[in-house]
Structures are given as structure tokens and as C-alpha cells.
Write an enzyme that holds these catalytic residues in place. Sequence first.
Site, PDB file in Angstrom:
ATOM      1  CG  HIS A   1      -2.405  -1.656  -0.975  1.00  0.00           C
ATOM      2  ND1 HIS A   1      -1.843  -0.413  -1.140  1.00  0.00           N
ATOM      3  CD2 HIS A   1      -1.732  -2.257   0.044  1.00  0.00           C
ATOM      4  CE1 HIS A   1      -0.865  -0.268  -0.264  1.00  0.00           C
ATOM      5  NE2 HIS A   1      -0.781  -1.363   0.471  1.00  0.00           N
TER       6      HIS A   1
ATOM      7  CG  HIS B   1      -2.439  -0.873   4.865  1.00  0.00           C
ATOM      8  ND1 HIS B   1      -1.400  -1.060   5.764  1.00  0.00           N
ATOM      9  CD2 HIS B   1      -1.853  -0.643   3.672  1.00  0.00           C
ATOM     10  CE1 HIS B   1      -0.246  -0.951   5.139  1.00  0.00           C
ATOM     11  NE2 HIS B   1      -0.489  -0.698   3.855  1.00  0.00           N
TER      12      HIS B   1
END
Length: 190
Positions: free
Chosen positions: A178, A176
Site C-alpha cells: 500500500h 501487495h
Amino acid sequence: MAAATVPFSLIRNYSQLVSTRAFVVKANNFNFSNSVLPIQCRRLPFSASATNNEQAAAKAAAVNADSGAPTIFDKIINKEIPSSIVYEDEKVLAFRDISPQAPVHVLVIPKFRDGLTELGKVANHLVLYADARHGEILGQLLYAAKIVAEKEGIADGFRVVINSGASACQSVYHLHLHVLGGRQMNWPPG
């Protein structure tokens, strides 16, 4: 004064969230860009002591990183856990982090992990990291980060961070990004 309801680290302490639900934090009238707090305390006021907790959570998560079990992100993708979606297409989902480290903090994830738990790792000949076949989705994740920045009004300055491995405080082993912004970012970041 408006109060924001903020669950205590859903991503890192899901089981604790189920039993404790949420707590209320009042964080208005705080100027993040002109703060004179030490660097470690420049996060939002309700996460100032998170450094040690983050390191412990990352080490604990790394133990089960190679299990292939569904992550909290898989549950968000499947709508088993609610999230505040900022952007979605057929390959990518972007949603607000429930433990924000900046006024804008959005996570961008691939909808299909395809072995992407982190960027770099060698694990018993299993593909649990980025390799050449992931080039398209990695590009899509970065493109989605740009779209998120535009939607959130931070396209003039934002940071994209990928934590890879326990030493980088990765606590969810589903790759993932940010997307952080809405305040002055400092250098070095770590």
C-alpha cells in the site's frame, strides 16, 4: 460539490459488490491533515467504522489463503476487473485502492505471484511467502512504490505498508504494498 462513486470494499467483499454495485459518497471540503477525529476515525469519512470489518475480512480470507485459487488481484492483472492503473511494467502493476485510507492510496502488486501470498508464513512445506528467490521482485515492488509516489506528487512524504497475515488484517493473499500519502501520517501507525 463533486461526488465520488465508491464500491464498498471490492477487495474484501467482491461478491457483495456484484450484487450491490456501488454507493455514492460526498467527501469534499474535508481537511484530512488538520482533523481532530480520534485516530481510528482519521481514515476517509466513509470508512470510519472499518476496523472490525477489516479484522473479520482478514480472518475469513486467511481460511482460503493457501488454496492457490486466483485472487481479485489476478483478475485485475488479467483485466477481468477494471482498475485505475497508476503504473505498470513487465513485472509490477500499481492501481488505486477502491477503499482508500488516505487521499493517495495505491496498491502495488507483482504480476506473477510465484508463491508470494504474504511476507512470512510456514504452510505445509509450500512456499507461500517471501524467500531468497523473491529478492528481485521485492526490490522491484519497492522501486515501483517510489515511482508511484513521484507520479502522485507525494514523494516528499509517503508510507509503504505490507500487511502480512490475518493478525495484520491482510485480506487478499497476493503480496501487495500500500502506498499512502497526501496527508500527515501519524506514528505509531497501528
